[in-house]
Design a protein around this motif. Structure first.
Motif, short mmCIF file in Angstrom:
data_model
loop_
_atom_site.label_atom_id
_atom_site.label_comp_id
_atom_site.label_asym_id
_atom_site.label_seq_id
_atom_site.Cartn_x
_atom_site.Cartn_y
_atom_site.Cartn_z
N GLY A 121 0.50 -1.15 0.05
CA GLY A 121 0.39 -0.01 -0.51
C GLY A 121 1.26 1.42 0.03
N SER A 122 0.34 2.05 0.02
CA SER A 122 1.23 3.94 0.82
C SER A 122 1.58 3.61 1.47
CB SER A 122 -0.67 4.84 0.03
OG SER A 122 -1.05 4.48 1.22
N LYS A 123 2.08 3.13 2.10
CA LYS A 123 3.20 3.30 3.37
C LYS A 123 4.40 3.41 2.48
CE LYS A 123 0.71 3.73 7.47
NZ LYS A 123 0.52 3.09 9.48
N VAL A 124 5.26 2.57 1.52
CA VAL A 124 5.50 1.83 0.88
C VAL A 124 6.41 3.20 -0.29
CG1 VAL A 124 6.95 0.07 0.01
CG2 VAL A 124 5.25 -1.06 1.30
N ALA A 125 7.15 3.28 -0.07
CA ALA A 125 7.79 4.50 -1.16
C ALA A 125 9.61 3.58 -1.74
CB ALA A 125 7.81 5.42 -1.09
N PHE A 126 9.17 4.55 -3.16
CA PHE A 126 10.43 3.57 -3.61
C PHE A 126 11.43 4.59 -4.32
CE2 PHE A 126 7.77 0.13 -6.05
CZ PHE A 126 8.22 -0.95 -5.02
N GLU A 127 12.57 4.19 -4.09
CA GLU A 127 14.16 5.01 -4.29
C GLU A 127 15.24 4.68 -5.63
OE1 GLU A 127 18.03 5.96 -2.36
OE2 GLU A 127 16.71 4.89 -1.10
N PRO A 128 14.80 5.31 -6.60
CA PRO A 128 15.33 4.21 -7.95
C PRO A 128 17.03 3.59 -7.42
CG PRO A 128 14.66 6.91 -8.48
CD PRO A 128 14.75 6.17 -6.98
#
Length: 535
Positions: free
Chosen positions: A125-132
């Motif tokens: 869900g929206s609590k997981v972000a990505f950094e390239p």
């Protein structure tokens, strides 16, 4: 994410989890992080050694993908926000700055990697972000353009992977995740991508203080504060409408002076908030949380971070900030030299609008009596001679940390004042001769500690009076001239001062005897020992 914490040197270890200084992560670690008041966790992950096939598919080991997902679940189940990234791949196979770099293949592999990560984590869900990508090397505008292209390739890959990914928060990067290079060359992503996005950069400045370089053990002058404030303001002023997050920063207890560290961290946290920037503390498993014992190495530091993040003023200790000083004082300690008379000690503080409520012995929580054991005047605290005698006299000439006094204030962090008895440590040997034929290895010099069990700095002077390394340090303040750098050039452990192989090689190259002056806290005249490496 404010404040956040990094699971460093773990999933990002080379070649795999457990390869470096930490065992595989366990869920209870994140309980410790939550109890300390952190709101988010950045999960650095190195993927380079988990590919099971080459071009064009670049398949990632399913077991490794599952392990990463399992750790993500440990984090999110505890209510944290999180950032998952591609970490040391940046230099293992993604170094676009190399003249031999196959950019086409790098882009292909990068797309395939993020497509697979995006597929595996698509339903988070929206609590997981990505950094390239973490700190990708580069130094030119051309490199900047390529990093912008990689940001778009990353966005395309996760979008193609489906699930929630088209709406997922991403923290895009510039060259090196460096604020200056990012400000120069970062371009906004293609408008076709609708992901909410922020810019992530990293901040380890001033380098000499944060990394113990060239004997720098002071921080907190007006110039120091102005420099930090300027750094954070410049990138904010370049991206006024973009969320910013400092994905790594540090003030490690391993090699920064205590009072200076506490003031640096407090000021950094408040400056970041001033410029609406979230911060994520770098912790490699040796800096902050002892994951095995569930104990923080510097509890005051954690208290300062927690209060600063909530906008609560912390009282702070004073320490030397004058670059021209020939000794360094610190209100985080009552330093008493063994076999000298015990007298009252006055320490200055910055109360920052708070009042001192009480003082007590930390170990027993025994309250100290105001007017008898200690007194206050303005923003100073004086510990009386009778009180210090009651602590120090029973131990005789024994050295080391004797007791901690907890200072409780009306708001903000409780401070600890360490009553420490010291003498000059002794070396197991004072000289040795180099073997010209033997390849250089780290030189371990046995030491018997006698106070704060770590060096403050090491000065290296050749027989001709010149400095062994970094001769330009002659222009630095007195306490930095001729000093070499912690980590890469010198280190220590429980029984030794360590001169690194690179320093031994430098002595060989210089072809003359070199005296290493190992200096200790408190940094004062004569509180050092000397070791001569002869050629």
């Amino acid at each position: 994410m404010q404040p956040g914490w990094n699971l460093g040197n773990t999933l990002d270890a080379v070649e795999t989890e457990g390869s470096w200084n930490n065992p595989p992560v366990v869920a209870s670690t994140f309980d410790d992080i939550k109890a300390a008041g952190f709101k988010g966790v950045r999960l650095p992950v190195t993927w380079a050694y988990h590919f099971t096939s080459g071009s064009p598919s670049w398949d990632v080991d399913a077991k490794w993908l599952q392990r990463v997902e399992d750790v993500v679940d440990m984090v999110t189940q505890r209510g944290f926000y999180s950032i998952v990234n591609v970490h040391h791949d940046s230099w293992v196979w993604m170094d676009i700055s190399q003249s031999s770099a196959n950019i086409t293949q790098i882009e292909e592999k990068f797309y395939r990697l993020w497509y697979q990560i995006g597929t595996k984590l698509a339903c988070k869900g929206s609590k997981v972000a990505f950094e390239p990508i973490n700190e990708i090397p580069g130094s030119t505008a051309e490199h900047g353009l390529e990093v912008n292209k990689l940001n778009d390739i990353f966005l395309q890959a996760i979008s193609d992977a489906g699930g929630f990914n088209a709406k997922r928060v991403v923290t895009l990067v510039g060259v090196g995740e460096d604020s200056v290079k990012t400000s120069q060359w970062f371009k906004r992503p293609d408008a076709k991508f609708k992901n909410p996005w922020a810019i992530q950069y990293h901040y380890y400045s001033p380098y000499d203080f944060i990394f113990g370089a060239w004997g720098k053990s002071t921080w907190g002058s007006a110039a120091d504060k102005a420099s930090l404030d300027l750094d954070l303001s410049l990138i904010r002023n370049n991206f006024t409408d973009v969320p910013l997050i400092i994905g790594e920063w540090s003030g490690s207890a391993t090699h920064t002076e205590t009072a200076a560290r506490w003031r640096y961290v407090d000021y950094f946290m408040r400056a970041a908030q001033k410029y609406n920037t979230s911060v994520v503390l770098w912790d490699n498993g040796a800096d902050s949380l002892n994951r095995a014992t569930h104990q923080w190495r510097d509890t005051v530091l954690m208290d300062i971070i927690s209060n600063a993040a909530r906008g609560i003023s912390n009282a702070l200790p004073e320490s030397t900030t004058d670059g021209a000083a020939t000794k360094q004082e610190s209100s985080a300690y009552v330093y008493h030299k063994a076999n000298t008379s015990i007298t009252a000690t006055t320490l200055p503080f910055q109360f920052n609008g708070n009042t001192l409520v009480s003082a007590s012995l930390a170990s027993s929580r025994t309250p100290l009596t105001k007017g008898k054991d200690y007194t206050t005047s303005g923003e100073t605290v004086t510990f009386s001679a009778p009180f210090l005698t009651s602590v120090l006299q029973p131990i005789g000439a024994r050295t080391g940390s004797i007791a901690n006094v907890t200072l409780k204030f009306s708001a903000g962090a409780n401070l600890l004042v360490n009553i420490l008895q010291y003498n000059t440590p002794t070396l197991g040997a004072t000289s040795s001769k180099l073997s010209a034929a033997t390849p250089a290895t780290d030189l371990l010099i046995p030491i018997t500690w006698a106070g704060q069990n770590r060096p403050a700095a090491v000065k290296a002077t050749k027989a001709d009076g010149g400095y062994l390394l970094d001769d330009w340090t002659q222009w630095l303040p007195v306490l930095q001239q001729g000093r070499i750098t912690y980590g890469g050039q010198w280190d220590w452990d429980g029984s030794n001062v360590v001169l690194k192989a690179a320093v031994v090689d430098a002595v060989k190259a210089a072809g003359m005897d070199t005296v290493f002056r190992v200096e200790f806290y408190p940094r004062e005249e004569g509180n050092w020992v000397e070791y001569t490496l002869r050629v």
